[in-house]
Design an enzyme around this catalytic site. Structure first.
Site, PDB file in Angstrom:
ATOM      1  N   ASP A 466       0.843  -1.189   0.000  1.00 48.61           N
ATOM      2  CA  ASP A 466       0.000   0.000   0.000  1.00 48.61           C
ATOM      3  C   ASP A 466       0.884   1.248   0.000  1.00 48.61           C
ATOM      4  OD1 ASP A 466      -2.604   1.448   0.460  1.00 48.61           O
ATOM      5  OD2 ASP A 466      -1.534   2.029   2.290  1.00 48.61           O
ATOM      6  N   HIS A 469       4.698   4.438  -3.069  1.00 49.75           N
ATOM      7  CA  HIS A 469       5.429   5.656  -3.418  1.00 49.75           C
ATOM      8  C   HIS A 469       5.801   6.470  -2.186  1.00 49.75           C
ATOM      9  CE1 HIS A 469       1.067   5.807  -4.177  1.00 49.75           C
ATOM     10  NE2 HIS A 469       1.115   6.813  -3.330  1.00 49.75           N
ATOM     11  N   ASP A 572     -10.478   1.887  -3.963  1.00 49.53           N
ATOM     12  CA  ASP A 572     -10.209   3.255  -3.504  1.00 49.53           C
ATOM     13  C   ASP A 572     -11.100   4.294  -4.167  1.00 49.53           C
ATOM     14  OD1 ASP A 572      -8.115   2.667  -1.719  1.00 49.53           O
ATOM     15  OD2 ASP A 572      -6.708   2.453  -3.387  1.00 49.53           O
TER      16      ASP A 572
END
Length: 1413
Positions: A466, A469, A572
């Protein structure tokens, strides 16, 4: 298990096991040393490696030392191997918190098995925080209450694997934890607090001010309803609460404080003064001196007035208050600007947040600004239980979020201002975790997360990382190591968003990520959806792809892009029904399911949940399926079954395009071209526009067809169930499979006529789509072409005569081709084509003219398209659009045969074969033309190349690829012209290829040895010698010496008949410029004549001297002179007004003042000309071909110390030999009496000239001495020569060539730009042509000299191989297929250079000849 490792090394290398494995013993490898080979598609080296288990393995790359020397250098590289995954996964994402107790999981997930899903992805299974967010983990080491224990979860996981055949993946959340977590209250140092991260204090000060303003916002401003209202709120904040913050004080020097400290210092040191060395500098220069000093200014993060100058140092530069204040203001200026920029960004972010939340349909529209609904969300959490209590800095911690910037930069770290700039998309219920650089920096964080990771790896088969980045790469690397130590074959997918595909690839390669998550729901048009599907397709090649194997790419090396798992819609984001017509769910599922990637779906998509299942607020349970709940389950089964067929049947080619409102997706088998075609009428289009399409081949089966209808009345009455997640009950799916009606609750039936499907016309492959509804899906299997058709016959002929490794008919067609025919068939640049046949190269729309008119011109863009798997390349588009390129290839050969047929032996037979091949290619459907034409071109190029190499008898059978490619240059630059139909040599392409610019004596005879004698093309060498022997002109002082040395080379390498050719009459007539013409009966006579001319002295003025001959040369430059110095025997000539050697740049910039000035006159005795002269004399003396040479007079004889006018070659040679070292050698320490020895920038080398007008130019280090060392090594002291060669190698050898001047020389200017005028004398209008740029041709002579002088003392072969490695790499990819004239520093392309130059390839080929390659 075998895979291919791609290695980012710039030199030939080998692989070995890493000397230091990382953190777990399983990372060690049994791999022995493995050679690497260059892969042009990757621009890197590859090795086939075998490992015992999947996972990540690291190796060491061992590279040879560059240039001379044989000691290897070792470097450890972080190289990652992830073995290919199993067939494409079909993944369903579930919210673990909605699964309920473990005893219902199997029943809830049963439709996954029925629908063909292979994998279930669970959101975190831990106890969650107060917000209820599925990603707000309260305790990483405790399971959710509904799960009970890790042992119970492990048992449930084993049951799901065994009973439903499911692979299980779980989210791992490494970069944040729940703000309500007790763990971070017990261990606040695992967070970014104001105590351990004081650089965040200014951001917190701003954040706190926003909260305080929100609690006291005036009622008149508290409920903004327009942009003007938003601006009014921010203006009020700026002028009140914000103004009181004085945030700039966190950026600058306290000027008043520094002045006070200075006065105290001066009071204690009344005699302190500005340092004399700084007194003459300006204030700006003194400030720069202070700032550049390592101790000049320190910064204290988080402090007001953080910049602290070193006061004693500051006061050595500024001795009074006024100058000190001015200096501090100057130091502060960029920091005030930085502050202003940060504040502007922060207010822009605040405005964006306020407008998005409060205006229109924003989530807080109509809600007044208050303490509970602040102006903007807080960026910080106070870890105190009592909201009214004051938190200490240790307990004020940064919330987490994400930033759309470089993920390698820690956005909460000291190098980032993202929190101050309000640039973080903040999650107020989550706190960002701080790891530091390793466990020592944050031991509690590392201990907790390693244990968490190991527990998840022991239960689940894979991870979804998750927010990857926002996870530091070294953290993800270490935690994945820990997981793989438990489960080496761990599947890893990641939520990763970076600024570029290159950065994506870096993450994927370094961490061993299988797939990155991509989502189709974001796409809003048919065309964009087609582009999205193509971009993230897992198929290796497009449909009808050009063969990558033919392009030289190993078949097991995939396209170098990160893998993707393509979701219809992730958990999401909103549901399909919230953004698009519900019918879009059907078409999107079919298209994504057949992308050949791993695919994903959100649990709820298959029963058409019409709203977002919010990961924070959703608390209901998933339903246990009944007969009507999961409407898409049979559809997904059909999709996944067809995807499995495609995977098992090696349908590795992929294409997708939008035809109006219809999207057509095609999967094809690369060998048979059998296909799977999915047709969708896309619900994203504004209106129906496409009524029919043409398929790539005949339909063989209807795989499935489906439509979706929605009862609007039922749908509009949808209500959410209180306890269970429910979908639309008014949706009706109609589904057919394999022609059979298997499931329906709807009314639409596609027509199934007796003679076809859906109005399908088999003859034209046209599909009638008038009855296909919006969102409707058709899926077919197809074949490539109908049996017995022209296309089938053409494909069969091409398979027999073009495919495979052997092409007997083609081999027969080229077996009589001579060198001129090969030149015409393969090469010919624009100028050559225009000169010979009055037509140019082929122009490709969208790409411009090809490099060559011959087949090599088509081969390169087609090869590039094949390597990139780019069927959209302009050349491919042009080939599909029509047969113009194929007809052009035939027509040009017909023109050549009609005009030059007598000399183009064998070309007619090749033209006949090519005509047949082209005819069969044109019989194929247009989509296949690029593929098969490329196959024809590749086969033809290979056959012609093999024939050309057969015409080079001196090349050994084991000749290296580099040698063969260089040898092909001799065919590339030697061909027929209008002036010389029997063939002439182009000095370089394209600039020196036609007319008076084509043939240059100097270039020809430097190139002759390598291109024609080393290769064994003796007859062509003889043509060139005879042609040039007829017109010996001396306007270039060196050309005649290169001609003479070519005779020496010819005698040595020309074979048994060489001596006879040199001495037999050839009816050569000299046309000398000093009014002396006489017949010469042999080339030896020509040699004697040239030598005698120099002994007599050459003095003349150029014919037609003046501006028309040379617009830039001064009048004196047209006066040509050359001669021989009797005292030394050195040939000399020229003047400061002209440049008669190869370094012949004449200045042309009036603006810079170099017009008419030779950049490198090299007058006097140039070292390479003296050496060439000596080599010729030594040859004549040794062979006795010329007994003596006539001196012009008794006076001349006396000057030589002779009693007669007969000078023997041996005597002349001895005169040179005895004077050469004293005249040219520069000792390491020049003696005091040497006078101008101070001009030598480098010593222990040889002068470039002796007796130059400028004097100092004699002492310059240039590559010309390498030529002398190679052609006349006996002139040199061996020790001096070796030392000089080492210096030349270390100082002048560049990437592809030799620098034309010592980089330490003040005149060194390595970047050549002939197009730019300026005031810079040294470089204007390319004045520095030979003052630093790297020229390739001298390098060959250096390599020959290394072999001569070092022999077996070092591994000369390894040195040559190392130096020539970049040349091999260059020829791998260069579209001109030759070595350039020159390059700029580090091998950078010079746009003003010929990309292929005859002498460049020739001298390197000669060096390889010495090497035996």
């Amino acid at each position: 298990m075998q895979t291919t490792l791609v290695v980012p090394t710039p030199a030939p290398a080998s692989l070995a096991p890493a000397a230091t494995p990382r953190t777990a013993p399983w990372l060690a490898t049994e791999l022995p040393s493995t050679p690497l080979t260059f892969d042009a598609s990757a621009r890197a080296y590859v090795a086939d490696v075998t490992v015992s288990s999947p996972g990540v393995h690291r190796y060491k790359v061992v590279m040879p030392r560059a240039k001379t020397g044989s000691c290897p250098v070792s470097a450890e590289h972080a190289l990652v191997v992830v073995l290919p995954a199993s067939p494409p996964r079909a993944i369903a994402t579930v919210l673990a918190k909605c699964m309920g107790p473990l005893d219902r999981w199997e029943e809830v997930l049963a439709p996954a098995q029925t629908g063909g899903y292979s994998t279930i992805h669970f959101t975190p299974v831990q106890a969650l925080g107060d917000s209820g967010s599925a990603y707000a983990i309260a305790d990483q080491l405790s399971p959710a209450p509904a799960i009970g224990s890790w042992d119970a979860l492990a048992a449930a996981a084993d049951s799901l694997r065994a009973r439903l055949g499911l692979e299980l993946v779980v989210d791992v959340v490494w970069n944040h934890t729940a703000a309500s977590s007790q763990w971070i209250r017990d261990n606040p140092d695992v967070c970014y607090s104001l105590a351990n991260s004081p650089h965040l204090i200014p951001a917190f000060v701003l954040d706190d001010a926003i909260a305080r303003f929100s609690s006291t916002c005036p009622p008149s401003l508290a409920t903004p309803a327009s942009d003007a209202d938003v601006d009014a709120v921010l203006d009020a904040f700026r002028s009140s609460t914000f103004a009181e913050l004085r945030l700039w004080e966190y950026f600058v020097i306290d000027v008043d404080g520094i002045v006070a400290e200075a006065h105290a210092f001066w009071a204690m040191h009344p005699y302190a003064a500005v340092a004399p060395a700084l007194a003459h500098l300006s204030v700006d220069e003194r400030v720069a001196h202070i700032c550049a000093s390592p101790s000049g200014i320190t910064r204290i993060p988080g402090a007001r007035f953080p910049l602290r100058p070193h006061l004693p140092l500051l006061l050595t530069a500024f001795g009074d208050e006024a100058s000190l204040r001015a200096a501090c203001d100057l130091i502060n200026l960029p920091h005030y600007r930085e502050y202003d920029e940060h504040v502007a960004a922060a207010f822009a972010a605040l405005r964006g947040t306020l407008a998005w939340e409060r205006l229109g349909n924003g989530p807080r529209a109509g809600v007044s600004i208050s303490a509970d609904a602040p102006l903007a969300p807080s960026y910080f959490t106070r870890l105190v239980d009592d909201a009214s209590a004051e938190a200490t800095p240790q307990y004020i911690v940064a919330n987490n979020g994400w930033v759309g910037a470089d993920p390698t930069v820690d956005f909460a770290g000291p190098a980032s201002f993202d929190y101050l700039r309000r640039a973080v998309n903040i999650w107020g219920d989550l706190v960002k975790l701080r790891y530091g650089s390793g466990p020592a920096d944050s031991p509690a964080a590392w201990k907790q997360m390693v244990a968490y990771t190991e527990t998840m790896a022991s239960i689940f088969d894979g991870f979804r990382i998750d927010n990857a980045h926002s996870t530091p790469m070294h953290v993800a690397e270490a935690l994945l190591d820990a997981a793989r130590a438990i489960r080496p074959n761990l599947y890893v997918m990641a939520e990763l968003f970076t600024p570029s595909a290159e950065r994506d690839a870096e993450y994927v390669a370094h961490l061993g990520i299988h797939n990155l998550i991509r989502e189709g729901l974001h796409v809003t048009s048919p065309r964009a959806l087609a582009d999205f599907l193509y971009t993230y397709s897992g198929a290796r090649l497009p449909v009808a792809a050009l063969s990558r194997e033919l392009a030289g790419v190993p078949p097991h090396v995939p396209r170098h892009k990160p893998g993707a798992i393509v979701y219809e819609a992730t958990h999401d984001n909103p549901a399909v029904a919230e953004l698009f017509p519900i019918e879009h769910a059907l078409g999107l599922a079919a298209l994504i399911g057949l992308t050949a990637s791993d695919t994903g779906s959100n649990w709820g998509y298959d029963w058409l949940v019409p709203h977002h299942l919010n990961v924070v607020t959703e608390a209901r349970l998933y339903p246990v399926p009944n007969s009507g709940a999961f409407i898409f389950t049979p559809l997904k089964a059909a999709i996944h079954d067809l995807a499995a067929v495609a995977a098992a049947g090696a349908y590795s080619e992929f294409h997708v395009e939008a035809c109006g409102d219809v999207i057509v997706l095609t999967r094809a088998n690369a060998e048979s071209q059998d296909g799977i075609v999915v047709v969708v009428r896309c619900a994203l289009a504004p209106a129906r526009s496409t009524e029919s399409i043409t398929l790539p081949g005949p339909i063989t089966r209807l795989a499935f067809a489906a439509s979706l209808e929605l009862d609007e009345a039922v749908a509009s009455s949808f209500t959410q169930d209180d306890d269970y997640i429910n979908g639309l009950s008014g949706a009706k799916l109609t589904l057919w499979r394999d022609h059979a009606f298997v499931y329906t609750s709807g009314t639409w039936e596609p027509p199934l006529p007796q003679q076809g499907l859906f109005g399908y016309d088999r003859a034209s492959s046209e599909l009638d789509l008038r009855l296909l509804p919006v969102g409707g899906v058709l899926a077919f299997t197809t074949s490539a072409w109908a049996p017995g058709s022209a296309a089938a016959l053409g494909a069969a002929w091409l398979a027999e005569h073009v495919d495979g490794d052997e092409h007997p008919s083609l081999t027969r067609a080229v077996e009589e081709c001579n060198g001129l025919a090969i030149n015409v068939a393969l090469y010919r640049c624009e100028a050559e084509e225009q000169n010979a046949v009055g037509r140019g190269v082929y122009h490709v729309p969208g790409a411009g003219p090809l490099v060559y008119a011959g087949l090599q011109g088509f081969d390169d863009p087609l090869r590039a398209a094949a390597v990139a798997s780019d069927m959209g390349a302009p050349v491919c588009a042009n080939l599909r659009a029509g047969g113009w390129a194929l007809q052009y290839s035939l027509d040009r050969l017909d023109v050549y045969l009609s005009k030059f047929g007598e000399v183009l032996h064998g070309l007619a037979a090749f033209r006949e074969w090519l005509g047949k091949a082209v005819g069969h290619v044109l019989a194929l459907p247009a989509v296949f033309v690029p593929r098969y034409f490329f196959a024809v071109v590749r086969a033809a190029v290979d056959a012609l190349t093999a024939r050309a190499l057969a015409l080079c008898p001196n090349l050994p059978p084991s000749a290296s690829t580099l040698t063969q490619r260089l040898a092909m240059t001799s065919f590339q630059v030697f061909g027929p012209t209008a002036e010389v139909p029997t063939g002439s040599l182009a000095a370089g392409l394209p600039h020196f290829s036609a007319g008076f610019m084509r043939e240059w004596g100097r270039d020809t005879f430097i190139a002759l040895r390598g291109l024609f004698l080393v290769t064994g093309r003796v007859a062509d060498a003889e043509k060139l010698l005879i042609n040039f022997a007829r017109t010996p002109r001396y306007n270039a002082r060196d050309a005649s010496w290169w001609f003479l040395h070519a005779l020496v080379d010819y005698d040595a390498l020309g074979g048994d008949g060489a001596r006879a050719f040199l001495t037999n009459p050839h009816a050569v007539v000299l046309d000398a410029p000093w009014d002396e013409s006489r017949p010469v009966v042999s080339l030896v006579d020509v040699a004697a004549h040239i030598l005698e001319a120099h002994l007599a002295g050459i003095q003349f003025r150029e014919t037609n001297a003046g501006g028309e001959l040379d617009a830039h040369m001064s009048d004196a430059g047209f006066n040509v002179s050359a001669g021989v110095a009797p005292a030394t025997g050195f040939v000399h000539g020229g003047s400061a007004a002209n440049c008669g050697t190869w370094m012949d740049k004449m200045g042309s910039s009036s603006r810079a003042g170099n017009a008419g000035v030779p950049a490198t006159p090299r007058d006097g005795s140039a070292i390479e000309l003296v050496a060439l002269c000596a080599a010729v004399l030594r040859w004549l003396a040794k062979t006795g071909l010329v007994a003596s040479l006539a001196l012009p007079s008794d006076e001349a004889a006396a000057a030589w110390g002779l009693s007669s006018c007969a000078l023997t070659p041996a005597a002349w040679y001895e005169r040179i030999a005895s004077n050469f070292e004293p005249a040219f050698y520069i000792p390491l320490k020049p003696a005091a009496g040497d006078g101008p020895g101070c001009w030598a920038v480098t010593t222990g080398v040889y002068k470039d000239c002796v007796g130059a007008s400028h004097g100092w130019t004699d002492w310059q280090l240039r590559p010309n001495c390498a030529v002398a060392l190679a052609v006349a090594p006996e002139l040199f002291d061996a020790d001096h020569a070796k030392a000089c060669l080492r210096t030349l190698t270390d100082t002048l050898v560049g990437t592809l060539g030799m620098r034309t001047l010592d980089p330490r020389d003040p005149h060194y200017a390595p970047v050549y730009d002939n197009s730019t005028d300026s005031d810079a004398y040294a470089t204007a209008a390319g004045f520095n042509y030979h003052q630093g740029p790297e020229w390739v041709w001298p390098l060959g002579y250096l390599l020959r000299a290394l072999a001569v002088f070092f022999g077996s003392e070092l591994d000369v072969g390894a040195s040559i191989d190392s130096i020539l490695h970049p040349h091999a790499e260059h020829l791998e990819t260069d579209v001109w297929h030759g070595m350039p004239e020159l390059v700029n520093p580090d091998g950078a392309e010079c746009p003003f250079s010929c990309p292929t130059q005859a002498w460049s390839s020739a001298t390197l080929l000669d060096a390889l000849h010495v090497r035996g390659l």
